[in-house]
Design a protein around this motif. Sequence first.
Motif, PDB file in Angstrom:
ATOM      1  N   SER A  25       0.862  -1.175   0.000  1.00 43.89           N
ATOM      2  CA  SER A  25       0.000   0.000   0.000  1.00 43.89           C
ATOM      3  C   SER A  25       0.898   1.225   0.000  1.00 43.89           C
ATOM      4  CB  SER A  25      -0.931   0.022   1.212  1.00 43.89           C
ATOM      5  OG  SER A  25      -1.780   1.163   1.182  1.00 43.89           O
ATOM      6  N   LEU A  26       0.665   2.125  -0.953  1.00 49.06           N
ATOM      7  CA  LEU A  26       1.469   3.325  -1.104  1.00 49.06           C
ATOM      8  C   LEU A  26       0.574   4.552  -1.061  1.00 49.06           C
ATOM      9  CD1 LEU A  26       3.671   2.148  -4.117  1.00 49.06           C
ATOM     10  CD2 LEU A  26       4.314   2.122  -1.709  1.00 49.06           C
ATOM     11  N   TYR A  27       1.032   5.580  -0.358  1.00 49.70           N
ATOM     12  CA  TYR A  27       0.320   6.855  -0.289  1.00 49.70           C
ATOM     13  C   TYR A  27       1.044   7.851  -1.190  1.00 49.70           C
ATOM     14  CZ  TYR A  27      -1.010  11.437   1.575  1.00 49.70           C
ATOM     15  OH  TYR A  27      -1.413  12.742   1.714  1.00 49.70           O
ATOM     16  N   VAL A  28       0.277   8.497  -2.063  1.00 46.98           N
ATOM     17  CA  VAL A  28       0.823   9.409  -3.063  1.00 46.98           C
ATOM     18  C   VAL A  28       0.184  10.782  -2.885  1.00 46.98           C
ATOM     19  CG1 VAL A  28       1.135   9.836  -5.532  1.00 46.98           C
ATOM     20  CG2 VAL A  28       1.029   7.477  -4.683  1.00 46.98           C
ATOM     21  N   ASN A  29       1.003  11.803  -2.721  1.00 41.40           N
ATOM     22  CA  ASN A  29       0.517  13.177  -2.621  1.00 41.40           C
ATOM     23  C   ASN A  29       1.151  13.960  -3.760  1.00 41.40           C
ATOM     24  OD1 ASN A  29      -0.098  15.854  -1.892  1.00 41.40           O
ATOM     25  ND2 ASN A  29      -0.064  15.355   0.287  1.00 41.40           N
ATOM     26  N   THR A  30       0.323  14.350  -4.748  1.00 39.94           N
ATOM     27  CA  THR A  30       0.859  14.988  -5.946  1.00 39.94           C
ATOM     28  C   THR A  30      -0.150  15.932  -6.572  1.00 39.94           C
ATOM     29  OG1 THR A  30       1.768  14.581  -8.168  1.00 39.94           O
ATOM     30  CG2 THR A  30       0.122  13.018  -7.371  1.00 39.94           C
ATOM     31  N   MET A  31       0.298  17.080  -6.978  1.00 38.54           N
ATOM     32  CA  MET A  31      -0.504  18.039  -7.748  1.00 38.54           C
ATOM     33  C   MET A  31      -1.870  18.300  -7.119  1.00 38.54           C
ATOM     34  SD  MET A  31       0.563  16.857 -11.633  1.00 38.54           S
ATOM     35  CE  MET A  31       0.054  15.134 -11.379  1.00 38.54           C
ATOM     36  N   GLY A  32      -1.894  18.421  -5.792  1.00 39.69           N
ATOM     37  CA  GLY A  32      -3.130  18.731  -5.089  1.00 39.69           C
ATOM     38  C   GLY A  32      -4.056  17.558  -4.864  1.00 39.69           C
ATOM     39  N   LYS A  33      -3.630  16.340  -5.207  1.00 44.16           N
ATOM     40  CA  LYS A  33      -4.446  15.142  -5.025  1.00 44.16           C
ATOM     41  C   LYS A  33      -3.718  14.142  -4.131  1.00 44.16           C
ATOM     42  CE  LYS A  33      -7.866  16.347  -7.734  1.00 44.16           C
ATOM     43  NZ  LYS A  33      -9.206  16.648  -7.170  1.00 44.16           N
ATOM     44  N   GLN A  34      -4.506  13.414  -3.339  1.00 40.89           N
ATOM     45  CA  GLN A  34      -3.977  12.333  -2.508  1.00 40.89           C
ATOM     46  C   GLN A  34      -4.556  11.016  -3.032  1.00 40.89           C
ATOM     47  OE1 GLN A  34      -3.907  13.214   1.862  1.00 40.89           O
ATOM     48  NE2 GLN A  34      -5.078  15.025   1.247  1.00 40.89           N
ATOM     49  N   ILE A  35      -3.672  10.090  -3.356  1.00 44.32           N
ATOM     50  CA  ILE A  35      -4.071   8.819  -3.970  1.00 44.32           C
ATOM     51  C   ILE A  35      -3.501   7.674  -3.147  1.00 44.32           C
ATOM     52  CG2 ILE A  35      -3.941   7.388  -6.055  1.00 44.32           C
ATOM     53  CD1 ILE A  35      -3.465  10.039  -7.615  1.00 44.32           C
TER      54      ILE A  35
END
Length: 277
Positions: A25-35
């Motif tokens: 499980s990976l948390y991604v915070n990019t370009m104003g979005k959290q995925i």
Amino acid sequence: MILTALVDNSRLENRTDLIVERGLSLYVNTMGKQILFDTGSSKAFCDNAAALNIKIQDVDAAVISHRHHDHCNGMTHFLDRNSMAQVYFRECEEKDYCFKAFGFKSNVGIDKDLLVTAKKQLSFINKTTEIFPNTNLSSRYKQPKGNKYLYADSGQGFTHDTFDHELLMVIKESDGLIVFTGCAHSGVLNMVETAVELFPNTRIKAVVGGFHLVGLPLFNSIGGSKEDIEAIGKSLLTYPIDKLYTGHCTGMKAFGLLKKVLGKKLEHFPIGRSVVI
């Protein structure tokens, strides 16, 4: 992009408070979005997120790389905490999934009840799809040798899994791509090639996820030969890739072989590690 590992087969040595689980499980915070990319197989990703000051309720979308339990069965805990985010799956025929080797058989598939109880938040992808600006989901099919023990059954008996349930995520930032492989059952080289076809002549800042180069996980064997693993590493060097972050199903023996070829380009990505890409 800020990238944080919430679930993997190992954790940072100084973070004994984090829960180790065989999965991803990976948390991604990019370009104003959290995925959220995959959810592991239990509540561990939620507990680890809380310990790392990440709020699951604020995640904008979840992407499930494929329908093996160690990547998707934690979804029920995600939905308990987040009633707004869409959860993206590859569209495919409903099947059972198992691991079979030397007379041993084990169910490795998704809890199918999740696909019913969470229906309103699920989206199913059957072509390359942009879920947010510059965040794309796609797929590619060609299996590496580590898949030889993995099977699927749609009601006619078990046959080798074709992984028509696997998704690739490619995020395009202003200075390059980040490619998310899940387990790369479809082949890490195929997935990188897909990213290159989607965005030709574009720098790849990172490839992230498992590469499924492990053979029998219990024995940490490699899928294929030493020469096969080294050839994959040499092929990866031909692409414009800055870094590769891996763990989970790559296997430590295969990781060591790749490290000899890729050097500083390849890094281990245990639970609790965060990187700015």
